[in-house]
Scaffold this motif. Structure first.
Motif, PDB file in Angstrom:
ATOM      1  N   ILE A 177      38.612  29.022  35.515  1.00 19.69           N
ATOM      2  CA  ILE A 177      37.192  28.788  35.913  1.00 19.69           C
ATOM      3  C   ILE A 177      36.991  30.009  36.999  1.00 19.69           C
ATOM      4  O   ILE A 177      37.691  29.956  37.899  1.00 19.69           O
ATOM      5  CB  ILE A 177      36.651  27.427  36.300  1.00 19.69           C
ATOM      6  N   ILE A 178      35.816  30.622  37.047  1.00 14.92           N
ATOM      7  CA  ILE A 178      35.222  31.591  38.299  1.00 14.92           C
ATOM      8  C   ILE A 178      33.883  30.954  38.382  1.00 14.92           C
ATOM      9  O   ILE A 178      33.162  30.372  37.535  1.00 14.92           O
ATOM     10  CB  ILE A 178      35.453  32.922  37.717  1.00 14.92           C
ATOM     11  N   PHE A 179      33.483  30.964  39.574  1.00 13.87           N
ATOM     12  CA  PHE A 179      32.138  30.825  40.159  1.00 13.87           C
ATOM     13  C   PHE A 179      31.432  31.924  40.550  1.00 13.87           C
ATOM     14  O   PHE A 179      32.105  32.798  41.104  1.00 13.87           O
ATOM     15  CB  PHE A 179      32.371  29.889  41.251  1.00 13.87           C
ATOM     16  N   VAL A 180      30.081  32.189  39.886  1.00 13.47           N
ATOM     17  CA  VAL A 180      29.140  33.096  40.157  1.00 13.47           C
ATOM     18  C   VAL A 180      27.855  32.486  40.882  1.00 13.47           C
ATOM     19  O   VAL A 180      27.289  31.480  40.252  1.00 13.47           O
ATOM     20  CB  VAL A 180      28.903  33.586  39.047  1.00 13.47           C
ATOM     21  N   LEU A 181      27.419  32.935  41.990  1.00  7.85           N
ATOM     22  CA  LEU A 181      26.324  32.496  42.536  1.00  7.85           C
ATOM     23  C   LEU A 181      25.440  33.648  42.325  1.00  7.85           C
ATOM     24  O   LEU A 181      25.364  35.040  42.760  1.00  7.85           O
ATOM     25  CB  LEU A 181      26.426  32.554  44.114  1.00  7.85           C
ATOM     26  N   ASP A 201      34.647  25.416  49.049  1.00 12.64           N
ATOM     27  CA  ASP A 201      35.168  24.267  49.667  1.00 12.64           C
ATOM     28  C   ASP A 201      35.033  23.095  48.727  1.00 12.64           C
ATOM     29  O   ASP A 201      36.182  22.329  48.493  1.00 12.64           O
ATOM     30  CB  ASP A 201      34.561  23.798  51.073  1.00 12.64           C
ATOM     31  N   ASN A 202      34.020  23.019  47.923  1.00 14.01           N
ATOM     32  CA  ASN A 202      33.980  22.049  46.874  1.00 14.01           C
ATOM     33  C   ASN A 202      34.781  22.092  45.727  1.00 14.01           C
ATOM     34  O   ASN A 202      35.571  21.203  45.309  1.00 14.01           O
ATOM     35  CB  ASN A 202      32.615  21.891  46.568  1.00 14.01           C
ATOM     36  N   ALA A 203      35.365  23.435  45.367  1.00 15.40           N
ATOM     37  CA  ALA A 203      36.128  23.550  44.604  1.00 15.40           C
ATOM     38  C   ALA A 203      37.326  23.067  44.690  1.00 15.40           C
ATOM     39  O   ALA A 203      38.379  22.533  43.968  1.00 15.40           O
ATOM     40  CB  ALA A 203      36.088  25.054  43.704  1.00 15.40           C
ATOM     41  N   ILE A 204      38.066  23.760  45.919  1.00 23.28           N
ATOM     42  CA  ILE A 204      39.130  23.053  46.407  1.00 23.28           C
ATOM     43  C   ILE A 204      39.330  21.654  46.656  1.00 23.28           C
ATOM     44  O   ILE A 204      40.511  20.962  46.218  1.00 23.28           O
ATOM     45  CB  ILE A 204      39.406  23.785  47.755  1.00 23.28           C
ATOM     46  N   LEU A 205      38.273  21.067  47.106  1.00 20.03           N
ATOM     47  CA  LEU A 205      38.285  19.569  46.952  1.00 20.03           C
ATOM     48  C   LEU A 205      38.553  18.914  45.808  1.00 20.03           C
ATOM     49  O   LEU A 205      39.083  17.765  45.423  1.00 20.03           O
ATOM     50  CB  LEU A 205      36.759  19.183  47.636  1.00 20.03           C
ATOM     51  N   LYS A 206      37.851  19.641  44.457  1.00 18.11           N
ATOM     52  CA  LYS A 206      38.063  19.108  43.285  1.00 18.11           C
ATOM     53  C   LYS A 206      39.498  19.555  42.513  1.00 18.11           C
ATOM     54  O   LYS A 206      39.511  19.569  41.120  1.00 18.11           O
ATOM     55  CB  LYS A 206      36.979  19.411  42.619  1.00 18.11           C
ATOM     56  N   GLY A 207      40.355  20.191  43.206  1.00 14.94           N
ATOM     57  CA  GLY A 207      41.509  20.588  42.561  1.00 14.94           C
ATOM     58  C   GLY A 207      41.814  21.811  42.321  1.00 14.94           C
ATOM     59  O   GLY A 207      42.831  22.502  41.685  1.00 14.94           O
ATOM     60  N   ALA A 209      43.120  25.333  43.443  1.00 12.03           N
ATOM     61  CA  ALA A 209      43.757  25.948  44.713  1.00 12.03           C
ATOM     62  C   ALA A 209      43.346  27.103  45.064  1.00 12.03           C
ATOM     63  O   ALA A 209      42.928  26.955  46.241  1.00 12.03           O
ATOM     64  CB  ALA A 209      45.181  25.955  44.222  1.00 12.03           C
ATOM     65  N   GLU A 210      42.899  28.110  44.289  1.00 12.89           N
ATOM     66  CA  GLU A 210      42.265  29.183  44.858  1.00 12.89           C
ATOM     67  C   GLU A 210      41.124  29.785  44.192  1.00 12.89           C
ATOM     68  O   GLU A 210      41.224  30.481  43.208  1.00 12.89           O
ATOM     69  CB  GLU A 210      43.395  30.349  44.936  1.00 12.89           C
ATOM     70  N   PRO A 211      40.004  29.106  44.644  1.00  8.66           N
ATOM     71  CA  PRO A 211      38.795  29.485  43.554  1.00  8.66           C
ATOM     72  C   PRO A 211      38.289  30.786  43.786  1.00  8.66           C
ATOM     73  O   PRO A 211      38.401  31.487  44.737  1.00  8.66           O
ATOM     74  CB  PRO A 211      37.825  28.602  44.224  1.00  8.66           C
ATOM     75  N   ASN A 212      38.044  31.419  42.739  1.00  8.06           N
ATOM     76  CA  ASN A 212      37.311  32.782  42.684  1.00  8.06           C
ATOM     77  C   ASN A 212      35.800  32.743  42.629  1.00  8.06           C
ATOM     78  O   ASN A 212      35.245  32.223  41.568  1.00  8.06           O
ATOM     79  CB  ASN A 212      37.767  33.629  41.355  1.00  8.06           C
ATOM     80  N   VAL A 213      35.248  33.152  43.703  1.00  9.73           N
ATOM     81  CA  VAL A 213      33.623  32.880  44.004  1.00  9.73           C
ATOM     82  C   VAL A 213      32.937  34.254  43.896  1.00  9.73           C
ATOM     83  O   VAL A 213      33.480  35.000  44.769  1.00  9.73           O
ATOM     84  CB  VAL A 213      33.348  32.079  45.016  1.00  9.73           C
ATOM     85  N   PHE A 214      32.237  34.683  43.149  1.00 12.26           N
ATOM     86  CA  PHE A 214      31.572  35.831  43.283  1.00 12.26           C
ATOM     87  C   PHE A 214      29.909  35.435  43.310  1.00 12.26           C
ATOM     88  O   PHE A 214      29.362  34.831  42.656  1.00 12.26           O
ATOM     89  CB  PHE A 214      31.714  36.782  41.969  1.00 12.26           C
ATOM     90  N   ALA A 215      29.387  36.463  44.353  1.00  9.52           N
ATOM     91  CA  ALA A 215      27.911  36.529  44.645  1.00  9.52           C
ATOM     92  C   ALA A 215      27.318  37.851  43.912  1.00  9.52           C
ATOM     93  O   ALA A 215      27.719  38.717  44.392  1.00  9.52           O
ATOM     94  CB  ALA A 215      27.470  36.416  45.884  1.00  9.52           C
ATOM     95  N   VAL A 216      26.544  37.721  42.994  1.00 16.38           N
ATOM     96  CA  VAL A 216      26.052  38.788  42.147  1.00 16.38           C
ATOM     97  C   VAL A 216      24.327  38.740  42.137  1.00 16.38           C
ATOM     98  O   VAL A 216      23.936  37.557  42.437  1.00 16.38           O
ATOM     99  CB  VAL A 216      26.580  38.864  40.829  1.00 16.38           C
TER     100      VAL A 216
END
Length: 575
Positions: A177-181, A201-207, A209-216
């Protein structure tokens, strides 16, 4: 992809395909139609390109995001003015642009964009959609996704429906999973950083380990404005997915999906196997309890027989003593004279008949009551055996719940078998006729007289025959002088033989008593044990079926698991 890599890829693909084919066989054997359908679709799509599945709430800007990601000025995904996209859109490579309606909920779009030769994209309805079937159909795409792109509205990435859908994806399928804002252009920089950190932080809390978050900002990207955030996102895709890695990643994801499904099945299969083992232990415990109680009852029978024989010995010894003294010369002459003088009650024949009659009465009184009381006690003991079994049935352990995702039907079937067993056995336990054998009680009344008839009365007949020929004419003839002279010697000689014959008869009677009582009561005990055990016929049939089915399922599961584990290691070595 060079020739060597192509050969390796084809070999690995064949291995993954074989494992998924076995997994499809496993889901078919289990009879779980949803998983069977999912695995069938994974098998069909093993040849498809790397699949991006775009998810998120309505109005998060998913369609605009896809258009900007593809880098075309054409509006491939229609950006609806309505607050929802009413269909799932599959975007794949094609020589020309086209739109094909697969069904009312699914549209396939082809487009000649180069990146679509390596990847395919699925645009889904919002996670908070109210349109019927959207959530169900969206979830059908999740198992086949190679990358989940979770698109949030940048100004509010905390909506509950989005994170609940994330939990479904992460917990059930463990997809990459990757996260896009999206729509970051509507945010102040400081607020955007806060939300990026919040998602991380929420992704880490849910397991993760190293979330990939992109703001676009799709709007900025489509307008060719600097700072849209897509450069960083495309670099990630280029280094992590495209550039020759996509086929191996696709293969890896197929193997991981199959592995996850196998793990899901394995978890429920372990529960089902544990339940079977507990049920078999329960059944073995029932058998051991029945056998143990049977042995206790047989010891009780042996003790009863010992007491009966002791009473028998006491009475027969007394009879032997009375017989020995009565057969002496003087008592016999006295009884003979009394008979000749007209006394009907004091002759040898009357004495012998009275002796036999008293012997029979004494034997009956001593044996009959003791035997009948013993039979009742044994019946009570056997009923205790049944009560122990009933208690064990009511406390049998259940670990496979009727809510199990895979084997709810098996849990329900087992529950019905156990419920029938409890009901049937309760009725059996409350029916006294199952434990008190009327024929046995009536025969116990006859058993002692029969033994007496086999012993004492037969002895009386023997004595009468011997005495009649040896000493006098019982029918009333006169005792002669010569007869009187020889009477003493004759009686003395015959007495020893009479007593020997008596002992032989008593020994035969004793053996008959021991054999009849022991055999009859132990047969009765074994019969009750058999009737108790017969209540478990359906349960035993269930166990037999489970044993055979579980052996087959576990073997197939282990083969699939080991094959996938081995193949995944090989795939990782190529990435």
């Amino acid at each position: 992809m060079n020739v060597l890599f192509k050969e390796d890829f084809q070999s690995l693909k064949t291995q993954v395909q074989a494992a998924i084919t076995q997994l499809h066989e496993l889901t078919t054997d289990i009879g779980h139609e949803p998983l069977q359908q999912t695995v069938g679709e994974v098998l069909e799509r093993i040849h498809d390109p790397f699949l991006f599945v775009i998810v998120g709430e309505v109005k998060a800007g998913k369609s605009s995001f896809i258009n900007a990601l593809l880098g075309t000025k054409e509006e491939i995904c229609k950006v609806a003015a309505s607050p929802m996209t009413d269909t799932i859109q599959q975007i794949v490579y094609g020589a020309e642009h086209s739109e094909i309606t697969i069904n009312p909920y699914l549209k396939r779009i082809t487009h000649p964009e180069e990146i679509l030769k390596e990847i395919a994209i699925v645009d889904t309805p919002g996670t908070n959609t109210i349109v019927d079937h959207h959530q169900e159909i969206t979830e059908r795409f999740i198992p086949h996704a190679d990358l989940i792109v979770f698109v949030f509205e940048a100004k509010n990435p905390y909506r509950q429906s989005s994170w609940e859908f994330f939990d479904y994806i992460n917990e059930d399928w463990r997809k990459k999973i990757i996260f896009v804002l999206q729509q970051k252009d509507l945010m102040e920089d400081a607020d955007l950083v806060t939300n990026i950190n919040g998602v991380t932080d929420n992704a880490i809390l849910k397991g993760i380990a190293e979330p990939n978050v992109f703001a676009v900002s799709a709007k900025m990207e489509l307008e060719d404005k600097v700072g849209s955030g897509f450069t960083k996102l495309k670099e990630y895709i280029q280094t992590q997915i495209t550039g020759g890695r996509a086929p191996f990643l696709k293969l890896e994801n197929n193997a991981i999906t199959a592995h996850n499904i196998t793990d899901k099945i394995a978890h429920s299969l372990d529960l089902r196997t544990t339940q079977f083992k507990l049920d078999r232990q329960f059944r073995d415990d029932i058998k051991e309890t029945l056998e143990s109680q049977k042995l206790k009852t047989e010891k009780q029978i042996d003790f009863l027989v010992e007491n009966l024989l002791a009473s028998y010995d006491r009475i027969t010894h007394k009879m032997e003593a009375d017989l020995g003294s009565g057969l002496s010369f003087i008592p016999m002459i006295r009884r003979s004279f009394s008979s000749l003088l007209g006394s009907k009650d004091s002759g040898p024949k009357q004495w012998l008949e009275q002796l036999a009659d008293n012997f029979e009465k004494d034997l009956n009184i001593a044996l009959r009551d003791r035997l009948q009381n013993g039979v009742v006690d044994i019946a009570d003991n056997i009923q205790t055996m049944a009560k122990l079994v009933d208690s064990k049935i009511k406390t049998s352990e259940t670990v496979l719940p009727d809510s199990d995702e895979i084997f709810a039907d098996i849990a329900d079937r087992r529950a019905n078998v156990l419920k029938d067993l409890q009901s049937t056995f309760s009725q059996f336990l409350n029916t006294s006729e199952n434990f008190y054998d009327k024929s046995l009680l009536s025969e116990s009344e006859k058993m002692a007289p029969n033994l007496a008839a086999g012993g004492g009365i037969a002895i009386a007949g023997i004595l009468m025959t011997i005495l009649q020929g040896a000493v006098f004419d019982i029918t009333g003839g006169i005792l002669t002088g010569v007869g009187l002279l020889f009477a003493g010697a004759s009686i003395g000689f015959k007495k020893r033989k009479i007593l020997k014959d008596y002992k032989d008869e008593i020994r035969t009677g004793r053996e008959k008593l021991e054999e009849q009582v022991t055999e009859r009561l132990k047969d009765y005990t074994a019969n009750i044990k058999f009737k108790i055990d017969a209540n478990f016929t359906k349960f035993d049939s269930h166990l037999k079926g489970e044993e055979q089915k579980l052996a087959s399922l576990n073997t197939l599961k282990e083969n699939i698991h080991s094959s996938l584990e081995e193949t995944l290691v090989k795939i990782k070595n190529h990435l």
